[in-house]
Design a protein around this motif. Structure first.
Motif, PDB file in Angstrom:
ATOM      1  N   THR A  89       0.833  -1.198   0.000  1.00 12.27           N
ATOM      2  CA  THR A  89       0.000   0.000   0.000  1.00 12.27           C
ATOM      3  C   THR A  89       0.870   1.252   0.000  1.00 12.27           C
ATOM      4  N   GLU A  90       0.522   2.215  -0.866  1.00 14.96           N
ATOM      5  CA  GLU A  90       1.246   3.479  -0.929  1.00 14.96           C
ATOM      6  C   GLU A  90       0.367   4.569  -0.331  1.00 14.96           C
ATOM      7  N   PRO A  91       0.684   5.027   0.884  1.00 15.10           N
ATOM      8  CA  PRO A  91      -0.148   6.040   1.527  1.00 15.10           C
ATOM      9  C   PRO A  91       0.208   7.456   1.081  1.00 15.10           C
ATOM     10  N   VAL A  92      -0.742   8.362   1.218  1.00 12.00           N
ATOM     11  CA  VAL A  92      -0.489   9.792   1.062  1.00 12.00           C
ATOM     12  C   VAL A  92      -1.180  10.477   2.231  1.00 12.00           C
ATOM     13  N   THR A  93      -0.549  11.468   2.808  1.00 14.50           N
ATOM     14  CA  THR A  93      -1.077  12.102   4.010  1.00 14.50           C
ATOM     15  C   THR A  93      -1.273  13.593   3.796  1.00 14.50           C
ATOM     16  N   GLU A  94      -1.872  14.222   4.793  1.00 17.07           N
ATOM     17  CA  GLU A  94      -2.041  15.674   4.762  1.00 17.07           C
ATOM     18  C   GLU A  94      -0.683  16.359   4.725  1.00 17.07           C
ATOM     19  N   ALA A  95       0.323  15.744   5.352  1.00 15.32           N
ATOM     20  CA  ALA A  95       1.667  16.319   5.342  1.00 15.32           C
ATOM     21  C   ALA A  95       2.255  16.335   3.930  1.00 15.32           C
ATOM     22  N   GLU A 176       6.746   5.218   6.588  1.00 19.33           N
ATOM     23  CA  GLU A 176       7.433   5.297   7.879  1.00 19.33           C
ATOM     24  C   GLU A 176       6.944   6.512   8.673  1.00 19.33           C
ATOM     25  N   PHE A 177       6.601   7.583   7.979  1.00 19.99           N
ATOM     26  CA  PHE A 177       6.042   8.768   8.644  1.00 19.99           C
ATOM     27  C   PHE A 177       4.747   8.430   9.377  1.00 19.99           C
ATOM     28  N   THR A 178       3.915   7.617   8.741  1.00 21.48           N
ATOM     29  CA  THR A 178       2.630   7.278   9.363  1.00 21.48           C
ATOM     30  C   THR A 178       2.791   6.244  10.474  1.00 21.48           C
ATOM     31  N   GLU A 180       5.670   5.533  12.235  1.00 24.72           N
ATOM     32  CA  GLU A 180       6.512   6.212  13.226  1.00 24.72           C
ATOM     33  C   GLU A 180       7.486   5.279  13.952  1.00 24.72           C
ATOM     34  N   LYS A 181       7.032   4.142  14.417  1.00 20.79           N
ATOM     35  CA  LYS A 181       7.911   3.201  15.107  1.00 20.79           C
ATOM     36  C   LYS A 181       7.932   1.865  14.370  1.00 20.79           C
ATOM     37  N   ASP A 182       9.127   1.259  14.259  1.00 17.19           N
ATOM     38  CA  ASP A 182       9.235  -0.069  13.660  1.00 17.19           C
ATOM     39  C   ASP A 182       8.837  -1.115  14.704  1.00 17.19           C
ATOM     40  N   LYS A 183       8.728  -2.357  14.271  1.00 17.33           N
ATOM     41  CA  LYS A 183       8.311  -3.434  15.173  1.00 17.33           C
ATOM     42  C   LYS A 183       9.249  -3.591  16.366  1.00 17.33           C
ATOM     43  N   ASP A 184      10.526  -3.267  16.164  1.00 20.78           N
ATOM     44  CA  ASP A 184      11.498  -3.390  17.251  1.00 20.78           C
ATOM     45  C   ASP A 184      11.613  -2.112  18.079  1.00 20.78           C
ATOM     46  N   GLY A 185      10.734  -1.136  17.796  1.00 24.14           N
ATOM     47  CA  GLY A 185      10.738   0.116  18.541  1.00 24.14           C
ATOM     48  C   GLY A 185      11.603   1.211  17.954  1.00 24.14           C
ATOM     49  N   THR A 186      12.278   0.925  16.842  1.00 24.89           N
ATOM     50  CA  THR A 186      13.137   1.919  16.203  1.00 24.89           C
ATOM     51  C   THR A 186      12.316   3.120  15.733  1.00 24.89           C
ATOM     52  N   ASP A 187      12.802   4.313  16.043  1.00 26.15           N
ATOM     53  CA  ASP A 187      12.156   5.537  15.576  1.00 26.15           C
ATOM     54  C   ASP A 187      12.414   5.674  14.076  1.00 26.15           C
ATOM     55  N   MET A 188      11.354   5.712  13.277  1.00 27.97           N
ATOM     56  CA  MET A 188      11.514   5.774  11.830  1.00 27.97           C
ATOM     57  C   MET A 188      11.341   7.181  11.258  1.00 27.97           C
ATOM     58  N   LEU A 189      11.056   8.176  12.093  1.00 24.95           N
ATOM     59  CA  LEU A 189      10.891   9.527  11.578  1.00 24.95           C
ATOM     60  C   LEU A 189      12.171  10.100  10.944  1.00 24.95           C
ATOM     61  N   PRO A 190      13.376   9.707  11.397  1.00 30.60           N
ATOM     62  CA  PRO A 190      14.572  10.182  10.701  1.00 30.60           C
ATOM     63  C   PRO A 190      14.676   9.706   9.249  1.00 30.60           C
ATOM     64  N   TYR A 191      13.898   8.685   8.875  1.00 35.93           N
ATOM     65  CA  TYR A 191      13.876   8.252   7.477  1.00 35.93           C
ATOM     66  C   TYR A 191      13.232   9.306   6.569  1.00 35.93           C
ATOM     67  N   ALA A 272      15.861  -0.191   5.125  1.00 32.59           N
ATOM     68  CA  ALA A 272      15.624   1.161   5.621  1.00 32.59           C
ATOM     69  C   ALA A 272      14.535   1.809   4.776  1.00 32.59           C
ATOM     70  N   GLY A 273      13.868   2.783   5.345  1.00 35.37           N
ATOM     71  CA  GLY A 273      12.766   3.460   4.651  1.00 35.37           C
ATOM     72  C   GLY A 273      13.241   4.696   3.922  1.00 35.37           C
ATOM     73  N   GLY A 274      12.653   4.941   2.744  1.00 36.35           N
ATOM     74  CA  GLY A 274      12.930   6.164   2.013  1.00 36.35           C
ATOM     75  C   GLY A 274      14.186   6.106   1.177  1.00 36.35           C
ATOM     76  N   ALA A 275      14.053   6.366  -0.121  1.00 37.98           N
ATOM     77  CA  ALA A 275      15.225   6.368  -0.996  1.00 37.98           C
ATOM     78  C   ALA A 275      16.175   7.503  -0.642  1.00 37.98           C
ATOM     79  N   GLY A 276      15.618   8.638  -0.222  1.00 40.91           N
ATOM     80  CA  GLY A 276      16.473   9.755   0.181  1.00 40.91           C
ATOM     81  C   GLY A 276      17.348   9.389   1.364  1.00 40.91           C
TER      82      GLY A 276
END
Length: 361
Positions: A89-95, A176-178, A180-191, A272-276
């Motif tokens: 699924t490819e999400p799109v958000t208000e952000a 990853e923005f939506t 926010e946390k991976d299954k192991d608790g890793t913060d994914m917002l830096p992605y 890892a999330g995000g090509a950037g």
């Protein structure tokens, strides 16, 4: 009677009353919004590489503010824009929408009537291509805070708008923005990144990358032209011995990437999330390479590609052939290899030559 009979005192009281009325009226009208007054002056920017980069930095910062505000208010308002060929699924958000609105309208505002090749007098509207992941937003004049960069070599020359494309991903790593946390608790917002790329003649010549959720980090930007190669806001690094054994792959669009990395390259995979973000891992020497074995959009790669090119790295397709950025082909379907070492790219390409990619052709 004596008071009012005194002419001088009468005039003093009249002036005091008028002054009081003036002050109170000024305070009132200063708080009343005016629909006929343009507060922000639109700067007159020439269509040059220097100005495009300066605008990109300002718009990236403004877009980052919008993204963070949406997250803080928990108003992501996630919608599904579709699914990848692998069924993800490819999400799109208000952000995404807020960031896109700022960036696209910002470029249209700042370079509407710019002096450029073919419009040297700046007396007509110029046309240049903007390619974005999101649909064209409602028109609005957007003027960011501009901090002009020190001129890069050749950066003050007027550009030909017909040869320039600006490729934008307003919010990379939306999934990853939506979550926010991976299954192991890793913060994914830096992605999460904002990606702006300036392309000339189908080649990325400048990349501007922001990470909204990483504090005290400047906007990264790099230039890779025949006249200039420079990188700012981040220090490039070659991978160390341990990092040379790691190859990053997509977290959500992996396909058979992990197997390919292990079986064909003999390396460990780092999802890892995000090509950037993955391009940033390569740029900073935290991994040996970035491999992708499914289809990927041009706006995911372009800005990171320019940053890598600015320090001698590159991104090619799975066969080691150059990537060509055009509006007509918004998707690369033959995988990718990203590395700080062009020779290593060709070595990896030779090991991947027999790999069949399922990219939804």
């Amino acid at each position: 009677r004596r008071l009012w009979g005194n002419t001088l005192m009468r005039w003093i009281l009249m002036v005091a009353v008028l002054l009081f009325v003036f002050v109170m009226g000024s305070k009132y009208y200063s708080n009343v919004p005016s629909t006929n007054f343009q507060v922000t002056e639109i700067p007159e920017l020439d269509f040059t590489l220097d100005n495009l980069i300066s605008a990109s930095i300002g718009l990236s910062a403004l877009a980052a503010d919008k993204i963070v505000q949406v997250k803080e208010k928990h108003k992501e308002d996630t919608q599904v824009k579709g699914k990848t060929h692998e069924g993800v699924t490819e999400p799109v958000t208000e952000a995404d929408k807020e960031s896109n609105h700022v960036i696209i309208n910002g470029f249209k505002t700042l370079f509407k009537n710019s002096r450029a090749i073919g419009n040297e007098n700046g007396d007509k509207k110029i046309k240049f291509t903007i390619i974005s992941e999101e649909t064209s937003p409602k028109s609005e004049e957007i003027v960011p805070t501009l901090e002009y960069i020190d001129s890069v070599h050749g950066g003050d020359k007027l550009l030909d708008p017909t040869k320039i494309s600006i490729i934008v991903d307003p919010l990379d790593a939306t999934k990853e923005f939506t979550e926010e946390k991976d299954k192991d608790g890793t913060d994914m917002l830096p992605y999460v990144t904002t990606l702006i790329c300036i392309v000339e003649d189908k080649v990325p010549i400048a990349g501007i990358v922001g990470r909204p959720f990483v504090t005290n980090e400047p906007i990264m930007w790099g230039v890779a032209t025949d006249e200039e190669s420079t990188l700012h806001g981040v220090h490039e690094s070659q991978p160390g011995i341990a990092q040379q054994n790691i190859v990053t792959v997509s977290r959500s669009h992996t396909g058979n990437g992990k197997d390919v990395v292990q079986d064909n390259l003999g390396k460990k995979s780092l999802p890892a999330g995000g090509a950037g973000y993955k391009s940033w891992l390569v740029l900073t020497g935290q991994v040996d390479a970035y491999i992708h074995v499914t289809a990927i959009k041009t706006w995911d790669l372009c800005a990171g590609h320019a940053l890598l090119r600015s320090v001698g790295g590159d991104i090619t397709d799975k066969d080691g052939k150059p990537l060509v950025y055009t509006a007509e082909a918004p998707k690369f379907k033959n995988g990718l290899i990203a590395s700080m070492d062009k020779d290593k790219i060709q070595d990896y390409a030779s090991k991947l030559k027999d790999v069949t990619l399922d990219t939804g052709k």
